[in-house]
Scaffold this motif. Structure first.
Motif, PDB file in Angstrom:
ATOM      1  N   SER A   1       0.830  -1.212   0.000  1.00 39.87           N
ATOM      2  CA  SER A   1       0.000   0.000   0.000  1.00 39.87           C
ATOM      3  C   SER A   1       0.862   1.259   0.000  1.00 39.87           C
ATOM      4  N   GLN A   2       1.961   1.224   0.769  1.00 41.33           N
ATOM      5  CA  GLN A   2       2.855   2.389   0.796  1.00 41.33           C
ATOM      6  C   GLN A   2       3.504   2.606  -0.570  1.00 41.33           C
TER       7      GLN A   2
ATOM      8  N   LEU B   1      -2.918  -6.470  -0.622  1.00 42.56           N
ATOM      9  CA  LEU B   1      -2.153  -5.490   0.141  1.00 42.56           C
ATOM     10  C   LEU B   1      -2.663  -4.058  -0.033  1.00 42.56           C
ATOM     11  N   ILE B   2      -3.507  -3.843  -1.040  1.00 43.50           N
ATOM     12  CA  ILE B   2      -4.009  -2.488  -1.319  1.00 43.50           C
ATOM     13  C   ILE B   2      -5.513  -2.460  -1.077  1.00 43.50           C
TER      14      ILE B   2
ATOM     15  N   MET C   1       4.041   5.249  -5.987  1.00 39.61           N
ATOM     16  CA  MET C   1       3.937   5.174  -7.443  1.00 39.61           C
ATOM     17  C   MET C   1       2.930   6.191  -7.963  1.00 39.61           C
ATOM     18  N   ALA C   2       1.817   6.334  -7.261  1.00 39.79           N
ATOM     19  CA  ALA C   2       0.808   7.312  -7.678  1.00 39.79           C
ATOM     20  C   ALA C   2       1.367   8.734  -7.600  1.00 39.79           C
ATOM     21  N   GLU C   3       2.108   9.023  -6.547  1.00 39.22           N
ATOM     22  CA  GLU C   3       2.688  10.355  -6.406  1.00 39.22           C
ATOM     23  C   GLU C   3       3.733  10.620  -7.490  1.00 39.22           C
ATOM     24  N   SER C   4       4.498   9.598  -7.862  1.00 41.25           N
ATOM     25  CA  SER C   4       5.469   9.756  -8.952  1.00 41.25           C
ATOM     26  C   SER C   4       4.761  10.040 -10.271  1.00 41.25           C
TER      27      SER C   4
END
Length: 512
Positions: free
Chosen positions: A396-397, A430-431, A402-405
């Motif tokens: 999840s982290q 995990l997500i 990845m989304a922020e990138s």
């Protein structure tokens, strides 16, 4: 009060006037219900009224225009199709089909009867694609199905029992054939191909070990018009074929090849491909032989749009050569070895047209490198990640990272990460659903689509993929995130439609 009146009042439903009847449903609701019906059920419902007839025909064109007679959605259960059931389907919807797949193991009638029925009901219509698996084909079958053969544009023959002479006769009747694929045809040595196919533009040969190299060489010399060639899992193929390809297939645009035997002249032989003036797509393996000079030569031609490399050292020199492929839109790195390359960031920065990046069995690339890549690839829309232990599963982290990138990019294009069955299942655990929803606009994790199964490309010996199947967009039970997976359904059939749409056995899994 009479007994009759009392009885009517007793059975009267005060809500009946407000109840919604099935016929009152709008077309979208009816089509949603049709999604859950088998093909045989659709055949039956089509004759109930004019409205359902029109909707069933429309639905079939949209969903079942490509019909796989091996799928369980034909009857809704795993059982053999009878001759009458097959005739019912073809009589009802045969006119709408443009793609048909048949597996002899799915029918009660013998092979020649099945093909004769298809010839009778579909022979008058041009089939864009026809695939037959495990069929016994003899002279009589070839002769009785003239209309079928003559109207096929693309033909796939998979593990069929047919000798060279009969297959030669069949192929000669395919006058409009422009794509031919032969898979696991162990009972032929290739003599059936030793003549011209004037309309043929694409040819694929997979897992055929008994082919005579001389037959293949003759085929290539007689069919110089080929634009696409795929030779995967064929033990007779060595790197000397590069020169034959370059000498004869001057119009070749796409080449997917796995060289089993690598000679000491590999680099010299490979460089022959630089003479192909129209080559746009290339996937090959090199077995740790030097390829930097060749990739640099590709960059000088400035034509390659899709490149796949297997079994090479990912060195700084190779990375620098890749950075010069300015028109590259799809890059595939497969089973790469550690070449002391510290970062792939430069590839993302230099290849500003790159839309897809595939990494398969690449432990030389870790998650931090992938984050850098995503952030610096302005046009990247698709990541395919398979068996990369330093990247997958995504926690999840890491999903948030990845989304922020992805959001740091100027265009902020939505990025989709494609995973195989097992790794997607693990990542999904995990997500949370809430997290997926929050970042859906910029990042989603989805099933590996069937066009990415590397059946036409180059993969290592350790990768296995199902013979049939594909990503299926419709998800009737899951939440509003269309990830192609039913949360309430048990995971089965890897690389399949994420329901039970496809039927195959262990023999339909094969290595490249």
């Amino acid at each position: 009060m009479s007994a009759e009146v009392h009885q009517n009042e007793f059975f009267h439903n005060p809500y009946e006037s407000n109840a919604t009847k099935f016929y009152d449903l709008n077309d979208d609701c009816v089509l949603e219900i049709f999604q859950r019906l088998s093909v045989l059920d659709l055949c039956a419902i089509r004759y109930t009224c004019k409205r359902f007839d029109a909707l069933a025909e429309y639905f079939f064109k949209m969903v079942y225009k490509t019909l796989n007679f091996s799928n369980t959605n034909i009857k809704g259960e795993y059982s053999l199709l009878t001759e009458d059931e097959m005739k019912t389907i073809l009589n009802t919807f045969g006119g709408q089909m443009d793609s048909v797949t048949v597996n002899a193991d799915s029918f009660e009638p013998e092979s020649k009867v099945v093909l004769q029925i298809i010839n009778e009901y579909c022979g008058a219509k041009r089939l864009r694609f026809f695939k037959m698996v495990k069929f016994v084909i003899d002279d009589e079958t070839v002769e009785r199905c003239n209309r079928l053969w003559s109207n096929i544009d693309q033909l796939t023959i998979d593990k069929c029992y047919v000798d060279d002479d009969v297959l030669k006769e069949l192929l000669q009747k395919c006058s409009s054939l422009n794509q031919l694929e032969m898979i696991r045809q162990m009972n032929t040595d290739g003599r059936c191909l030793m003549h011209e196919f004037p309309q043929l533009e694409g040819f694929s040969l997979r897992s055929n070990d008994n082919f005579d190299p001389l037959c293949m060489n003759t085929f290539l010399k007689k069919n110089t018009q080929l634009r696409s060639l795929s030779l995967i899992g064929c033990n007779f193929v060595d790197d000397e074929i590069f020169e034959i390809i370059a000498d004869n297939l001057i119009n070749l645009e796409a080449l997917y090849i796995r060289v089993v035997h690598v000679t000491s002249q590999f680099e010299t032989n490979l460089n022959n491909l630089l003479r192909l003036q129209h080559l746009r797509k290339l996937e090959f393996n090199c077995n740790l032989r030097p390829i930097v000079t060749f990739v640099s030569g590709l960059a000088m031609t400035n034509r390659i749009e899709q490149l796949g490399i297997s079994s090479a050292e990912l060195t700084p020199e190779l990375c620098g050569a890749l950075c010069n492929l300015k028109n590259l839109q799809i890059l595939k790195l497969i089973s790469m070895y550690d070449g002391q390359l510290k970062s792939i960031k430069s590839i993302a920065q230099q290849l500003d047209k790159l839309k897809e990046f595939h990494v398969i069995e690449c432990d030389v690339i870790d998650f931090e490198q992938m984050l850098e890549f995503v952030e610096n690839a302005p046009k990247l829309e698709k990541l395919v990640i398979i068996q990369c232990s330093k990247i997958i599963p995504i926690t999840s982290q890491q999903f948030v990272q990845m989304a922020e990138s992805a959001m740091k990019r100027v265009d902020k294009l939505q990025l989709s990460i494609h995973l195989d069955y097992y790794e997607l299942k693990l990542t999904k655990e995990l997500i949370s659903d809430e997290m997926r929803k929050e970042y859906l606009h910029i990042l989603q994790v989805v099933p590996l689509s069937w066009e990415d199964n590397y059946k036409s490309g180059v993969v290592s010996d350790n990768l296995y993929f199902a013979e049939e199947g594909g990503a299926f967009d419709y998800d009737p039970v899951d939440d509003d995130i269309d990830d192609g997976i039913d949360d309430d359904e048990e995971f089965n059939d890897p690389y399949n439609v994420w329901t039970n749409e496809c039927d195959f056995d262990d023999e339909d899994l094969y290595p490249f």
